[in-house]
Design a protein around this motif. Sequence first.
Motif, PDB file in Angstrom:
ATOM      1  N   MET A   1       0.815  -1.188   0.000  1.00 22.92           N
ATOM      2  CA  MET A   1       0.000   0.000   0.000  1.00 22.92           C
ATOM      3  C   MET A   1       0.867   1.265   0.000  1.00 22.92           C
ATOM      4  O   MET A   1       0.573   2.199  -0.729  1.00 22.92           O
ATOM      5  CB  MET A   1      -0.926   0.010   1.211  1.00 22.92           C
ATOM      6  CG  MET A   1      -2.101  -0.934   1.086  1.00 22.92           C
ATOM      7  SD  MET A   1      -3.181  -0.850   2.515  1.00 22.92           S
ATOM      8  CE  MET A   1      -2.625  -2.282   3.419  1.00 22.92           C
ATOM      9  N   LYS A   2       1.906   1.264   0.805  1.00 21.34           N
ATOM     10  CA  LYS A   2       2.789   2.430   0.833  1.00 21.34           C
ATOM     11  C   LYS A   2       3.456   2.627  -0.520  1.00 21.34           C
ATOM     12  O   LYS A   2       3.647   3.758  -0.960  1.00 21.34           O
ATOM     13  CB  LYS A   2       3.851   2.291   1.930  1.00 21.34           C
ATOM     14  CG  LYS A   2       3.332   2.549   3.311  1.00 21.34           C
ATOM     15  CD  LYS A   2       4.458   2.537   4.318  1.00 21.34           C
ATOM     16  CE  LYS A   2       3.908   2.788   5.703  1.00 21.34           C
ATOM     17  NZ  LYS A   2       4.973   2.864   6.708  1.00 21.34           N
ATOM     18  N   GLU A   3       3.792   1.512  -1.170  1.00 22.95           N
ATOM     19  CA  GLU A   3       4.430   1.609  -2.482  1.00 22.95           C
ATOM     20  C   GLU A   3       3.464   2.219  -3.499  1.00 22.95           C
ATOM     21  O   GLU A   3       3.864   3.054  -4.311  1.00 22.95           O
ATOM     22  CB  GLU A   3       4.894   0.228  -2.950  1.00 22.95           C
ATOM     23  CG  GLU A   3       5.633   0.274  -4.262  1.00 22.95           C
ATOM     24  CD  GLU A   3       6.132  -1.086  -4.687  1.00 22.95           C
ATOM     25  OE1 GLU A   3       6.332  -1.266  -5.896  1.00 22.95           O
ATOM     26  OE2 GLU A   3       6.331  -1.969  -3.830  1.00 22.95           O
ATOM     27  N   ARG A   4       2.193   1.823  -3.441  1.00 23.31           N
ATOM     28  CA  ARG A   4       1.200   2.396  -4.355  1.00 23.31           C
ATOM     29  C   ARG A   4       1.033   3.887  -4.108  1.00 23.31           C
ATOM     30  O   ARG A   4       0.917   4.676  -5.050  1.00 23.31           O
ATOM     31  CB  ARG A   4      -0.144   1.681  -4.202  1.00 23.31           C
ATOM     32  CG  ARG A   4      -0.145   0.306  -4.823  1.00 23.31           C
ATOM     33  CD  ARG A   4      -1.468  -0.411  -4.807  1.00 23.31           C
ATOM     34  NE  ARG A   4      -2.621   0.374  -4.471  1.00 23.31           N
ATOM     35  CZ  ARG A   4      -3.608  -0.043  -3.678  1.00 23.31           C
ATOM     36  NH1 ARG A   4      -3.563  -1.225  -3.138  1.00 23.31           N
ATOM     37  NH2 ARG A   4      -4.636   0.728  -3.435  1.00 23.31           N
ATOM     38  N   LEU A   5       1.040   4.295  -2.843  1.00 19.66           N
ATOM     39  CA  LEU A   5       0.919   5.708  -2.508  1.00 19.66           C
ATOM     40  C   LEU A   5       2.141   6.473  -3.022  1.00 19.66           C
ATOM     41  O   LEU A   5       2.009   7.530  -3.638  1.00 19.66           O
ATOM     42  CB  LEU A   5       0.761   5.886  -0.997  1.00 19.66           C
ATOM     43  CG  LEU A   5       0.595   7.310  -0.492  1.00 19.66           C
ATOM     44  CD1 LEU A   5      -0.603   7.992  -1.122  1.00 19.66           C
ATOM     45  CD2 LEU A   5       0.467   7.309   1.024  1.00 19.66           C
ATOM     46  N   THR A   6       3.317   5.925  -2.802  1.00 15.16           N
ATOM     47  CA  THR A   6       4.548   6.558  -3.271  1.00 15.16           C
ATOM     48  C   THR A   6       4.561   6.667  -4.798  1.00 15.16           C
ATOM     49  O   THR A   6       4.938   7.701  -5.351  1.00 15.16           O
ATOM     50  CB  THR A   6       5.774   5.768  -2.782  1.00 15.16           C
ATOM     51  OG1 THR A   6       5.745   5.738  -1.353  1.00 15.16           O
ATOM     52  CG2 THR A   6       7.070   6.373  -3.246  1.00 15.16           C
ATOM     53  N   ALA A   8       1.960   6.781  -6.835  1.00 12.55           N
ATOM     54  CA  ALA A   8       0.970   7.769  -7.261  1.00 12.55           C
ATOM     55  C   ALA A   8       1.498   9.185  -7.057  1.00 12.55           C
ATOM     56  O   ALA A   8       1.338  10.052  -7.928  1.00 12.55           O
ATOM     57  CB  ALA A   8      -0.343   7.568  -6.504  1.00 12.55           C
ATOM     58  N   LYS A   9       2.138   9.424  -5.929  1.00 15.85           N
ATOM     59  CA  LYS A   9       2.706  10.750  -5.670  1.00 15.85           C
ATOM     60  C   LYS A   9       3.774  11.089  -6.708  1.00 15.85           C
ATOM     61  O   LYS A   9       3.842  12.222  -7.195  1.00 15.85           O
ATOM     62  CB  LYS A   9       3.302  10.814  -4.267  1.00 15.85           C
ATOM     63  CG  LYS A   9       2.261  10.866  -3.173  1.00 15.85           C
ATOM     64  CD  LYS A   9       2.949  10.920  -1.808  1.00 15.85           C
ATOM     65  CE  LYS A   9       1.968  11.003  -0.681  1.00 15.85           C
ATOM     66  NZ  LYS A   9       2.638  11.081   0.626  1.00 15.85           N
ATOM     67  N   ASP A  30      -7.214  13.195 -17.693  1.00 19.01           N
ATOM     68  CA  ASP A  30      -7.668  11.830 -17.395  1.00 19.01           C
ATOM     69  C   ASP A  30      -6.623  11.057 -16.591  1.00 19.01           C
ATOM     70  O   ASP A  30      -6.955  10.396 -15.610  1.00 19.01           O
ATOM     71  CB  ASP A  30      -8.003  11.072 -18.680  1.00 19.01           C
ATOM     72  CG  ASP A  30      -9.254  11.607 -19.354  1.00 19.01           C
ATOM     73  OD1 ASP A  30     -10.084  12.245 -18.675  1.00 19.01           O
ATOM     74  OD2 ASP A  30      -9.398  11.388 -20.578  1.00 19.01           O
ATOM     75  N   ALA A  31      -5.371  11.150 -17.016  1.00 18.74           N
ATOM     76  CA  ALA A  31      -4.308  10.438 -16.314  1.00 18.74           C
ATOM     77  C   ALA A  31      -4.147  10.981 -14.894  1.00 18.74           C
ATOM     78  O   ALA A  31      -3.967  10.213 -13.938  1.00 18.74           O
ATOM     79  CB  ALA A  31      -2.995  10.553 -17.076  1.00 18.74           C
ATOM     80  N   SER A  32      -4.233  12.279 -14.746  1.00 17.92           N
ATOM     81  CA  SER A  32      -4.096  12.895 -13.431  1.00 17.92           C
ATOM     82  C   SER A  32      -5.249  12.501 -12.513  1.00 17.92           C
ATOM     83  O   SER A  32      -5.035  12.167 -11.343  1.00 17.92           O
ATOM     84  CB  SER A  32      -4.035  14.417 -13.576  1.00 17.92           C
ATOM     85  OG  SER A  32      -3.870  15.025 -12.323  1.00 17.92           O
ATOM     86  N   ASN A  33      -6.462  12.512 -13.050  1.00 13.81           N
ATOM     87  CA  ASN A  33      -7.616  12.110 -12.240  1.00 13.81           C
ATOM     88  C   ASN A  33      -7.513  10.654 -11.801  1.00 13.81           C
ATOM     89  O   ASN A  33      -7.817  10.319 -10.651  1.00 13.81           O
ATOM     90  CB  ASN A  33      -8.914  12.337 -13.008  1.00 13.81           C
ATOM     91  CG  ASN A  33      -9.269  13.800 -13.133  1.00 13.81           C
ATOM     92  OD1 ASN A  33      -8.747  14.644 -12.405  1.00 13.81           O
ATOM     93  ND2 ASN A  33     -10.154  14.117 -14.061  1.00 13.81           N
ATOM     94  N   ALA A  34      -7.082   9.786 -12.699  1.00 11.74           N
ATOM     95  CA  ALA A  34      -6.933   8.367 -12.355  1.00 11.74           C
ATOM     96  C   ALA A  34      -5.868   8.195 -11.275  1.00 11.74           C
ATOM     97  O   ALA A  34      -6.041   7.409 -10.336  1.00 11.74           O
ATOM     98  CB  ALA A  34      -6.567   7.556 -13.594  1.00 11.74           C
ATOM     99  N   THR A  35      -4.791   8.940 -11.383  1.00 12.12           N
ATOM    100  CA  THR A  35      -3.717   8.847 -10.397  1.00 12.12           C
ATOM    101  C   THR A  35      -4.166   9.402  -9.054  1.00 12.12           C
ATOM    102  O   THR A  35      -3.837   8.842  -7.996  1.00 12.12           O
ATOM    103  CB  THR A  35      -2.463   9.576 -10.901  1.00 12.12           C
ATOM    104  OG1 THR A  35      -2.084   9.002 -12.161  1.00 12.12           O
ATOM    105  CG2 THR A  35      -1.309   9.447  -9.932  1.00 12.12           C
ATOM    106  N   GLU A  36      -4.942  10.477  -9.060  1.00 11.19           N
ATOM    107  CA  GLU A  36      -5.489  11.015  -7.807  1.00 11.19           C
ATOM    108  C   GLU A  36      -6.379   9.978  -7.131  1.00 11.19           C
ATOM    109  O   GLU A  36      -6.356   9.828  -5.911  1.00 11.19           O
ATOM    110  CB  GLU A  36      -6.301  12.285  -8.080  1.00 11.19           C
ATOM    111  CG  GLU A  36      -5.483  13.513  -8.260  1.00 11.19           C
ATOM    112  CD  GLU A  36      -4.830  14.028  -6.991  1.00 11.19           C
ATOM    113  OE1 GLU A  36      -5.151  13.563  -5.881  1.00 11.19           O
ATOM    114  OE2 GLU A  36      -3.981  14.908  -7.110  1.00 11.19           O
ATOM    115  N   ARG A  43      -4.138   5.837   0.230  1.00 10.92           N
ATOM    116  CA  ARG A  43      -4.123   6.551   1.507  1.00 10.92           C
ATOM    117  C   ARG A  43      -5.232   6.033   2.432  1.00 10.92           C
ATOM    118  O   ARG A  43      -5.017   5.824   3.620  1.00 10.92           O
ATOM    119  CB  ARG A  43      -4.284   8.048   1.281  1.00 10.92           C
ATOM    120  CG  ARG A  43      -4.175   8.839   2.560  1.00 10.92           C
ATOM    121  CD  ARG A  43      -4.202  10.314   2.315  1.00 10.92           C
ATOM    122  NE  ARG A  43      -2.903  10.725   1.791  1.00 10.92           N
ATOM    123  CZ  ARG A  43      -2.710  11.741   0.985  1.00 10.92           C
ATOM    124  NH1 ARG A  43      -3.716  12.469   0.584  1.00 10.92           N
ATOM    125  NH2 ARG A  43      -1.504  12.053   0.577  1.00 10.92           N
ATOM    126  N   ALA A  44      -6.420   5.810   1.874  1.00 14.68           N
ATOM    127  CA  ALA A  44      -7.535   5.297   2.666  1.00 14.68           C
ATOM    128  C   ALA A  44      -7.211   3.908   3.219  1.00 14.68           C
ATOM    129  O   ALA A  44      -7.472   3.627   4.391  1.00 14.68           O
ATOM    130  CB  ALA A  44      -8.805   5.248   1.816  1.00 14.68           C
TER     131      ALA A  44
END
Length: 64
Positions: A1-6, A8-9, A30-36, A43-44
């Motif tokens: 999960m931390k890796e996915r957050l990192t 995405a950031k 679109d890419a930015s919205n998907a990444t957000e 994070r959740a």
Amino acid sequence: MKERLTDAKAKLRRFQAAIVAGVDPAALVDASNATEEQRAAARAELNGLPAPNLARLDGELGSS
């Protein structure tokens, strides 16, 4: 999960850098919205919460 957050950031930082370098921001929406969405979900999960439904929220906010 931390890796996915990192990850995405990092993607969001690359998108920001691309915009600063002259890329049309509309091309990255679109890419930015998907990444957000991915960042919010990661994070959740880290906080033990269900992932937010950002697409639903965006639709509600956009229709106001």
